[in-house]
Design an enzyme around this catalytic site. Structure first.
Site, PDB file in Angstrom:
ATOM      1  N   ASP A 126       0.873  -1.160   0.000  1.00  0.00           N
ATOM      2  CA  ASP A 126       0.000   0.000   0.000  1.00  0.00           C
ATOM      3  C   ASP A 126       0.910   1.210   0.000  1.00  0.00           C
ATOM      4  O   ASP A 126       1.876   1.264   0.766  1.00  0.00           O
ATOM      5  CB  ASP A 126      -0.926   0.012   1.208  1.00  0.00           C
ATOM      6  CG  ASP A 126      -2.044   1.047   1.046  1.00  0.00           C
ATOM      7  OD1 ASP A 126      -2.548   1.207  -0.083  1.00  0.00           O
ATOM      8  OD2 ASP A 126      -2.405   1.687   2.042  1.00  0.00           O
ATOM      9  N   TYR A 130       0.780   9.942  -9.004  1.00  0.00           N
ATOM     10  CA  TYR A 130       1.232  11.321  -8.826  1.00  0.00           C
ATOM     11  C   TYR A 130       2.638  11.561  -9.382  1.00  0.00           C
ATOM     12  O   TYR A 130       3.196  12.646  -9.195  1.00  0.00           O
ATOM     13  CB  TYR A 130       1.200  11.695  -7.344  1.00  0.00           C
ATOM     14  CG  TYR A 130      -0.169  11.613  -6.711  1.00  0.00           C
ATOM     15  CD1 TYR A 130      -1.047  12.698  -6.752  1.00  0.00           C
ATOM     16  CD2 TYR A 130      -0.600  10.456  -6.080  1.00  0.00           C
ATOM     17  CE1 TYR A 130      -2.307  12.631  -6.166  1.00  0.00           C
ATOM     18  CE2 TYR A 130      -1.855  10.370  -5.498  1.00  0.00           C
ATOM     19  CZ  TYR A 130      -2.700  11.459  -5.539  1.00  0.00           C
ATOM     20  OH  TYR A 130      -3.956  11.387  -4.963  1.00  0.00           O
TER      21      TYR A 130
END
Length: 212
Positions: free
Chosen positions: A74, A159
């Site tokens: 994660d 991102y």
């Protein structure tokens, strides 16, 4: 080859991890399979409040339903001006899971009036390995940098186009895959996990796993 499940449906992440493991493990090769390569099971919600909790949740479910050693990670972006957010909500910051462009644009809008010197951020990745016998390993990697005001580059995902790592003059999206692996949060975490895999992979029993 030893088959290991990477608990993701993200094809780019699967390729990235396979590349990192190939480089780190040498002759001890791991064949990664994704969730699309195994019998479908109901995936557990990412309900943890930390990257580590979510990584372990996903890895445990993978072992439970497939019986395969399972790697899960994660990761996300922690923005200083947003008090560490979007954090564990990075993939769904805009409200739609996996909409990279919408997530990126929302973050840019939220810090639009933040001066360049205060646009610090870090990518964080927690990676977990859970073995069928129940043994668990968890590692973390970080990549510090700052956010630009507009995207640059066509590579990477998430991102990457607005993230400029410390010491770099190119965004993560402008780096080659190999350059990115060398400095990225995921690269750091997965190389650390590769060392764990090398130690737990039993050489003497045909490539099985030692539960240690």
């Amino acid at each position: 080859m030893t088959k290991v499940l990477l608990a993701t449906r993200n094809a780019k992440k699967l390729i990235e991890l396979q590349r990192i493991l190939d480089g780190a493990l040498g002759a001890q090769r791991i064949q990664l399979v994704g969730l699309g390569d195994v019998a479908e099971y109901q995936e557990v919600p990412e309900s943890g409040l930390t990257f580590g909790e979510n990584a372990l949740l996903k890895a445990r479910e993978g072992v439970k339903w497939t019986g395969l050693p399972t790697i899960a990670d994660d990761s996300g972006l922690a923005v200083d001006a947003l008090s560490g957010m979007p954090g564990v909500f990075s993939a769904r910051w805009s409200g739609r899971h996996g909409d990279d462009r919408a997530n990126l644009e929302l973050v840019l809008a939220q810090i639009g009036d933040v001066p360049d010197q205060h646009r610090g951020a870090a990518f964080v990745c927690a990676a977990a390995l859970v073995l069928p016998g129940g043994k668990e390993h968890l590692v973390e990697g970080r990549q510090a940098g700052r956010l630009l005001r507009a995207p640059r580059g066509e590579g990477g995902f998430g991102y990457d186009p607005i993230f400029l790592a410390e010491g770099q003059d190119r965004t993560n999206a402008e780096l080659t895959p190999e350059e990115k692996d060398a400095i990225s949060h995921r690269g750091k975490a997965l190389r650390a996990l590769a060392k764990v895999i090398a130690k737990t992979l039993s050489v003497g029993d045909g490539g099985g796993w030692a539960n240690r």
